[in-house]
Design a protein around this motif. Sequence first.
Motif, PDB file in Angstrom:
ATOM      1  N   GLU A 217       0.850  -1.186   0.000  1.00 44.55           N
ATOM      2  CA  GLU A 217       0.000   0.000   0.000  1.00 44.55           C
ATOM      3  C   GLU A 217       0.887   1.236   0.000  1.00 44.55           C
ATOM      4  O   GLU A 217       1.859   1.306   0.757  1.00 44.55           O
ATOM      5  N   ARG A 227       0.614  -5.579   2.642  1.00 45.35           N
ATOM      6  CA  ARG A 227      -0.499  -6.502   2.814  1.00 45.35           C
ATOM      7  C   ARG A 227       0.023  -7.930   2.778  1.00 45.35           C
ATOM      8  O   ARG A 227       0.885  -8.258   1.956  1.00 45.35           O
ATOM      9  N   ARG A 229      -1.116 -12.307   3.276  1.00 45.46           N
ATOM     10  CA  ARG A 229      -2.203 -13.285   3.333  1.00 45.46           C
ATOM     11  C   ARG A 229      -1.675 -14.534   4.022  1.00 45.46           C
ATOM     12  O   ARG A 229      -0.482 -14.861   3.935  1.00 45.46           O
ATOM     13  N   GLU A 241      -6.582 -12.718   3.593  1.00 43.93           N
ATOM     14  CA  GLU A 241      -5.653 -11.630   3.899  1.00 43.93           C
ATOM     15  C   GLU A 241      -5.619 -11.370   5.390  1.00 43.93           C
ATOM     16  O   GLU A 241      -6.630 -11.458   6.087  1.00 43.93           O
ATOM     17  N   PRO A 244      -2.816  -5.699   7.648  1.00 45.54           N
ATOM     18  CA  PRO A 244      -1.645  -5.091   7.010  1.00 45.54           C
ATOM     19  C   PRO A 244      -0.560  -4.739   8.022  1.00 45.54           C
ATOM     20  O   PRO A 244      -0.826  -4.483   9.194  1.00 45.54           O
TER      21      PRO A 244
END
Length: 472
Positions: A217, A227, A229, A241, A244
């Motif tokens: 991001e 980010r 997952r 996910e 973050p």
Amino acid sequence: MARAVVIGGDAAGATAAVRIKDSVPDAEVVVLEKGSWTSYSACGIPYLVAGDVEQADALVARSPAEHRERGLVVRLHTTATAIDREGRVVHTMDAETGETGSEPYDVLVYATGAHPRTPPVEGLDQFGVPVHTLDEGVALRDRLVARDISHVAVLGAGYIGIELAEALAQRGLSATLIDRGEEVMRTLDADMAALIRERVIELGIDVRLGEEVAGVEREGDRCRAVRTRRVGSGGDGDGAEAEPVRAEVVVIALGSRPRVDLARDAGLAIGPSGAVAVDERMRTDDERIWAVGDCAESRHLLTGRGANVQLGTHANKHGKVAGLDAAAFLTGSGRGEAVFPGVVGSAVTRLCGLEIGRTGLTEREATAAGVDHRAVVVEGTIRSGYMPDAGWARVKLLAEPGTGRVLGGQIVGNGPVAKRIDVVAVWCHVGTTVQEAQMMDLSYAPPFGGAWDLWQVAARKAVGQLGLSPAL
């Protein structure tokens, strides 16, 4: 005039170049180095990032100028773009000017090293920072100092990733380790690595296991967060996910792959480890080309298989052996006098106040290689228990059922224990059995351990569990 070309000017390449020049003084020896430095300690880069080492040139064992004084031709910022084996020419490009050229050779040493892989995730090409070369280490340090940075994400929780995360914490930055594995440091078995994870967390470093990077991001031209997952149960990364991770910088430390593209394109054989296949004198399947260092394969003495172990210790030995053999080829005197026998995978480090050592096979590696094994774990003090600050250590010893042959060892402790792994490394090299190991004449004094060395306690335990004799 005989001519040698060496692709790569760090430990392995520079060592080979010097050995050729010393052995054949009339030869022209050309070193092509894509970076700004030669013969430096990559292992010291985390300490440069941490600020323990103030100047980058402190990590340089021999500068380009010093190599030139010894008669080498050193071309910095020069990339090899292709190898023409039939014409015996290396094609090059100047990284600063874009100018192309060529370097003819009678012998060629391939020392391209290895480099971390960058996952194909949008944004990592812009904000991801690999830290493998000295140039990259300097760039990261300067970036941390020059910009308003408080949070850093480190992709990869192996040796280098943890060392860098610790260096960042030492600078007062918030660091998060992200790794898709179930435990940190896959070079150890999970029961040993768990000790390190606990200490990493105690240092204030966030550890996110079972996750992989999914995206970056951004906020304008700056990174804002990573980010991730969760890795699916099948290990294919198809999980949901996760939250973050705030980060202005993303350090890439996902393990290094040998740089073999040039070699593969030239038709040289690549071994099962993914590195360039060589014989015991580091010669490839082309009689005029040698491969050394992190890009070259070695024989693992315990499995007999090809292995790619990326350490400066091996790189320097590779360079010596290849240099002697290449020099012998140039002079027509046969083969070089030295051979590289192989590796057992010895490594040590210090992380978050713990010392760690390993050698031989872990349980995971032994299983993957189809080597039958049994493991024993012993915990004890580093010094005699009645000594002040006796400390603690956990050792793990692997042995082969039936023969008792020592297959490997791991050690983690809170004092000066890492180099004790060298005892087990020798056992692995020479084929010592646990029956023999338990009776060896190892040194003893209360400030250094107990009357029974921890490794010998482990060997005794292994003898008993394996039903061997004498069981002490």
